[in-house]
Design an enzyme around this catalytic site. Structure first.
Site, short mmCIF file in Angstrom:
data_model
loop_
_atom_site.label_atom_id
_atom_site.label_comp_id
_atom_site.label_asym_id
_atom_site.label_seq_id
_atom_site.Cartn_x
_atom_site.Cartn_y
_atom_site.Cartn_z
N HIS A 135 -62.01 0.74 -45.51
CA HIS A 135 -61.65 1.74 -46.52
C HIS A 135 -60.47 1.28 -47.37
O HIS A 135 -60.52 1.30 -48.61
CB HIS A 135 -61.32 3.07 -45.85
CG HIS A 135 -60.95 4.16 -46.79
ND1 HIS A 135 -61.87 5.04 -47.32
CD2 HIS A 135 -59.74 4.52 -47.32
CE1 HIS A 135 -61.26 5.89 -48.13
NE2 HIS A 135 -59.96 5.60 -48.14
N GLU A 136 -59.42 0.84 -46.70
CA GLU A 136 -58.21 0.42 -47.43
C GLU A 136 -58.45 -0.88 -48.19
O GLU A 136 -57.86 -1.10 -49.25
CB GLU A 136 -57.03 0.28 -46.45
CG GLU A 136 -56.66 1.56 -45.72
CD GLU A 136 -56.36 2.72 -46.66
OE1 GLU A 136 -55.93 2.47 -47.81
OE2 GLU A 136 -56.57 3.88 -46.27
N HIS A 144 -59.65 -0.08 -51.64
CA HIS A 144 -58.54 0.22 -52.55
C HIS A 144 -57.84 -1.07 -52.97
O HIS A 144 -57.55 -1.29 -54.16
CB HIS A 144 -57.52 1.14 -51.88
CG HIS A 144 -58.02 2.52 -51.61
ND1 HIS A 144 -58.63 3.29 -52.56
CD2 HIS A 144 -57.97 3.29 -50.47
CE1 HIS A 144 -58.94 4.49 -52.04
NE2 HIS A 144 -58.56 4.49 -50.78
#
Length: 465
Positions: free
Chosen positions: A36-37, A40
């Site tokens: 997920h990170e 980003h």
């Protein structure tokens, strides 16, 4: 068993499997947080934004390293999430920004240079900021699709024919007129390809009346059935509500020694059972067998062609009652194109089912006690690990979809909340005031903390009960 014994048994179970359950939970969660990170992080780099830190976990740093671009990669003390802190952010949640930077060995804040503004997150156009924020949930969906694509290509997709091999007496299916060997073609006009489609539609729909199109003896028949709602409890004490139709999927054959009644007439021994079955081959009749909650009664119609050796003492099929030629859940390896399409469809189905279940909780038709926290997720992860590597990988895909979906909810502090702010900014032509955003983030924090406390306390209460 009293409450103290129940709690002791549960603690003993967890203590005996602490490395399995804890390891599986933190492994899966760590992978999904990183993915997920990384979404980003990767899009931020593409947009020219400087990333100051990439953390798996919150709180004090345990260990890490700084790369050539100045990004600090680290693992932190509390492994229940993570964050990417970009240049210009005051905090990891991007709830506030700063217009300057502190000089080294000084508490004074100087304004950003033009070069620094170019790599600061909040100085980017709104579309770039939205893309960076959206990339986290998006990569969770992409990661799940990739996992399922690889599983379907190299291991196989679980396939169960949408056949009713038998019908539970007095169930919703029985009352609606389902018969053995019915092939379910559609549910509410939507094509059914596998038995899993039936199971998902009925389980999530609870007691919603469905129209089933079935193929029976070469002709299409429409049946209207209202599944009955039942609450099941797993071995940890967690309760789940689902709709129950009452048709049995293709499965293993029946050992006739387990049969206690035929057409409600008690049988004395295996010889009598076999003789009564042979007389009824090719026609519908009921059998009764011991079940988890008493006696199970099934309407069956075993075909003579599948049971030629039921009375042949020299055959491996002696005393075995075969209900259907198809077996339960075979794994079919798919060509890459089909595997990709199937992974997209499965991701969509999981997303829709999850949203439907959450909607039912919101309106009260499904109990809020089904919301689970880290204890329940850890229990499921441990059970999947015990079932094998493939089961754990499939669970990782499921959890990745849910993580991506939850982060898209329009709640301040979540990615979806940021996207709402950026949508307003793009329409309004300027950002919302810092005061409005600050109060919104406070409300979002209260909501998130409240839901987390409720879910985890709910797990504990159900375990104790």
């Amino acid at each position: 068993m009293n409450m103290s014994n129940s709690i002791f048994d549960w603690l003993n179970l967890i203590a005996g499997n602490v490395w399995l359950y804890g390891g599986a939970f933190f492994l899966v969660l760590g992978i999904l947080v990183f993915v997920h990170e990384w979404g980003h992080y990767y899009v931020a780099k593409l947009c020219g934004v400087k990333v100051e830190s990439f953390s798996v976990g919150f709180g004090k740093e345990l260990f890490g390293f700084t790369d050539k671009a100045g990004t600090r990669w680290k693992f932190s003390l509390v492994p229940l999430g993570g964050y990417v802190k970009m240049f210009g952010d005051v905090d990891p949640a991007s709830a506030k920004s700063t217009d300057g930077v502190a000089e080294e060995d000084s508490e004074e804040i100087r304004p950003f240079t033009e070069e620094e503004k170019g790599v600061a997150f909040f100085s980017q156009p709104v579309l770039k900021r939205a893309a960076i924020v959206f990339a986290g949930p998006a990569i969770n969906f992409i990661f799940a699709i990739l996992i399922m694509f690889l599983l379907y290509t190299f291991y196989g997709k679980p396939i169960t024919p949408p056949l009713s091999t038998s019908v539970i007496v007095d169930s919703a299916a029985y009352e609606a007129g389902f018969e053995p060997h019915d092939k379910i073609l559609e549910i509410d006009g939507k094509e059914v390809l596998h038995f899993e489609d039936i199971r998902r539609a009925v389980a999530v729909g609870l007691d919603k009346t469905r129209v089933f199109t079935v193929l029976r003896n070469g002709e299409e028949v429409e049946l209207s059935a209202t599944p009955k709602v039942e609450t099941i409890e797993d071995r940890f004490g967690f309760k789940h509500t689902k709709g129950f139709l009452g048709i049995i999927s293709p499965g293993n054959a029946i050992d006739i020694s387990k049969i206690t009644k035929i057409d409600d007439e008690a049988v004395q021994d295996v010889e009598e059972t076999r003789a009564m079955i042979v007389e009824r081959l090719g026609q519908p009749f009921t059998i009764s067998m011991p079940g988890a909650d008493g006696e199970d009664r099934l309407l069956i119609n075993p075909l003579p062609s599948l049971n030629k050796n039921i009375d042949n003492g020299d055959s491996q099929e002696f005393n075995v009652l075969v209900l259907e030629s198809s077996r339960e859940e075979t794994f079919l390896k798919l060509p890459m194109g089909q595997a990709f399409t199937a992974s997209l469809v499965e991701t969509k189905n999981i997303t829709v089912s999850t949203m439907e279940a959450l909607g039912q909780i919101f309106v009260g038709s499904r109990s809020a006690t089904e919301l689970g926290g880290i204890i329940r997720i850890g229990a499921i992860a441990g059970d999947m690990a015990k079932s094998g590597f493939i089961a754990l990988v499939a669970f990782t895909a499921l959890l990745s979809i849910n993580l991506g979906l939850i982060n898209l909810f329009p709640i301040p502090m979540l990615d979806g909340g940021h996207l709402v702010f950026y949508a307003v900014e793009s329409i309004k032509g300027s950002p919302l005031s810092e005061t409005v955003q600050e109060y919104a983030f406070r409300v979002g924090l209260v909501i998130l903390v409240g839901v987390m406390l409720f879910a985890n306390l709910n797990d504990i209460v159900q375990l104790i009960r």
